[in-house]
Design an enzyme around this catalytic site. Structure first.
Site, mmCIF file in Angstrom:
data_model
loop_
_atom_site.group_PDB
_atom_site.id
_atom_site.type_symbol
_atom_site.label_atom_id
_atom_site.label_comp_id
_atom_site.label_asym_id
_atom_site.label_seq_id
_atom_site.Cartn_x
_atom_site.Cartn_y
_atom_site.Cartn_z
ATOM 1 N N LYS A 52 44.222 33.517 26.016
ATOM 2 C CA LYS A 52 44.327 34.253 27.488
ATOM 3 C C LYS A 52 45.569 34.107 27.841
ATOM 4 O O LYS A 52 46.316 35.145 28.269
ATOM 5 C CB LYS A 52 43.358 33.930 28.654
ATOM 6 C CG LYS A 52 41.703 34.350 28.011
ATOM 7 C CD LYS A 52 40.876 33.584 29.069
ATOM 8 C CE LYS A 52 39.394 33.879 28.250
ATOM 9 N NZ LYS A 52 38.183 33.278 28.940
ATOM 10 N N GLN A 96 36.744 28.843 33.367
ATOM 11 C CA GLN A 96 36.127 28.627 31.998
ATOM 12 C C GLN A 96 34.806 28.074 31.950
ATOM 13 O O GLN A 96 34.811 26.938 32.451
ATOM 14 C CB GLN A 96 37.164 28.108 31.144
ATOM 15 C CG GLN A 96 37.092 28.354 29.586
ATOM 16 C CD GLN A 96 36.835 29.647 29.292
ATOM 17 O OE1 GLN A 96 37.595 30.559 29.666
ATOM 18 N NE2 GLN A 96 36.243 30.024 28.255
ATOM 19 N N ASP A 119 36.594 38.127 35.701
ATOM 20 C CA ASP A 119 35.398 38.096 34.546
ATOM 21 C C ASP A 119 34.338 38.838 35.008
ATOM 22 O O ASP A 119 33.562 39.117 34.161
ATOM 23 C CB ASP A 119 35.053 36.631 34.750
ATOM 24 C CG ASP A 119 35.545 35.720 33.628
ATOM 25 O OD1 ASP A 119 35.813 36.249 32.459
ATOM 26 O OD2 ASP A 119 35.416 34.532 33.787
HETATM 27 N N1 GUN Z 1 33.365 30.817 28.192
HETATM 28 C C1 GUN Z 1 33.141 31.691 27.121
HETATM 29 N N2 GUN Z 1 33.389 32.919 27.288
HETATM 30 C C2 GUN Z 1 33.882 32.981 28.808
HETATM 31 C C3 GUN Z 1 34.497 33.968 29.402
HETATM 32 O O1 GUN Z 1 34.420 35.230 29.117
HETATM 33 N N3 GUN Z 1 34.855 33.635 30.592
HETATM 34 C C4 GUN Z 1 34.693 32.430 31.020
HETATM 35 N N4 GUN Z 1 35.012 32.017 32.270
HETATM 36 N N5 GUN Z 1 34.088 31.431 30.403
HETATM 37 C C5 GUN Z 1 33.715 31.713 29.272
#
Ligand code: GUN
Length: 291
Positions: A52, A96, A119
């Site tokens: 990211k 996350q 998200d």
């Molecule tokens: N853990 C696995 N995929 C994601 C995601 O798209 N966002 C977040 N915050 N955590 C994750």
């Protein structure tokens, strides 16, 4: 049969976002700023957040990663969320997942200001999406919709079958395919569905988000269908250098020849998820959804 190239489309969208950011910055405006919180030492979380950050750099966003030890209390983490909610220099942020067991994920998600919930996990964004209001849509379903649009795949009046009912993929993608504009007739199958094979084989568009490697076989797919494979399961392989390979939820080699369109694994839906997060962050910077 056409292979849906998520890598190519995601690169295109990143270029579009980068061009928008360049214009913003040239006009003297602040670039979008995404913050990611990581709690503890989860290797997968570090990898995802690393991807990211890299994408933020590519499109010209500012990005910050906040790391906390897994000893952080729920209350302390809620306090960090509050600080980000109030920080005018932060457009969007993500926590996350997974979080350590002593922290309630849902409580943390619900503490995020929906305006900064890039998200799209907050119930306000989920609810707004379901009733057709502008909202941050979570990365995977948004990425799927973007692929369908960019390949001009007809959805109106089509039979769409979603296999899987998770909150982050199955439920939102079923709702998006149902929305005015997409106009599909949607059926959702899950672990208790009795006749999945019969239902799936009637689908014009089959979206599989089950997490079971190679679950969908050729006899479950209609001739000429579009198949979207969300699965990624890592399995041992003696044919790759790393000793591992990724498998989707679809038995690609036998299903692909029957399809009009299919997403490969890897290189289909996966690369789209990060650009959806970038799209959401740009929208947050412009305050597009909450006026
Ligand atoms: N853990 C696995 N995929 C994601 C995601 O798209 N966002 C977040 N915050 N955590 C994750």
């Amino acid at each position: 049969m056409e292979i849906i190239d998520g890598k190519k489309i995601s690169a295109q969208i990143k270029e579009e976002i980068a061009a928008d950011v360049k214009k913003m910055v040239e006009a003297g405006e602040r670039a979008p700023h995404l913050v990611a919180i990581i709690v503890g030492n989860d290797g997968a979380s570090e990898t995802y957040v690393g991807h990211k950050e890299k994408a933020c750099n590519q499109v010209g966003f500012e990005s910050t990663v906040l790391r906390f030890a897994d000893t952080i209390t729920e209350k302390e983490l809620l306090n960090e969320v509050q600080k980000l909610n109030e920080d005018d220099k932060v457009d969007g942020f993500i926590i996350q997942l997974p979080l350590p067991k002593h922290i309630d994920d849902q409580k943390i998600i619900e503490a995020i200001d929906p305006k900064k919930d890039v998200d799209g996990f907050h119930p306000v964004n989920m609810g707004r999406m379901v009733i057709g209001l502008p909202a941050y849509v979570s990365a995977t379903p948004d990425g799927i919709m973007e692929l369908i649009k960019r390949y001009n795949i007809e959805t109106s009046g089509k039979s769409c079958v979603v296999i899987g009912r998770s909150n982050i993929v199955g439920k939102p993608i079923a709702n998006l395919m149902l929305q005015k504009g997409a106009d599909s007739t949607v059926t959702i199958c899950h672990s208790r569905t009795k006749n999945i094979k019969e239902i799936a084989s009637n689908a014009d568009i089959l979206i599989v988000a089950l997490g079971v490697a190679e679950y969908v076989t050729a006899d479950m797919v209609k001739e000429g269908a579009t198949v979207i494979d969300v699965g990624i399961t890592r399995v041992k392989s003696d044919k790759t250098k790393s000793g591992w390979k990724l498998l989707g939820d679809v038995k690609y080699d036998e299903v692909a020849p029957k399809c009009s369109y299919i997403t490969p694994v890897p290189g289909g839906v996966g690369p789209m998820t990060i650009v959806s997060l970038m799209k959401n962050t740009l929208a947050a910077r412009r305050n597009e959804y909450y006026k």
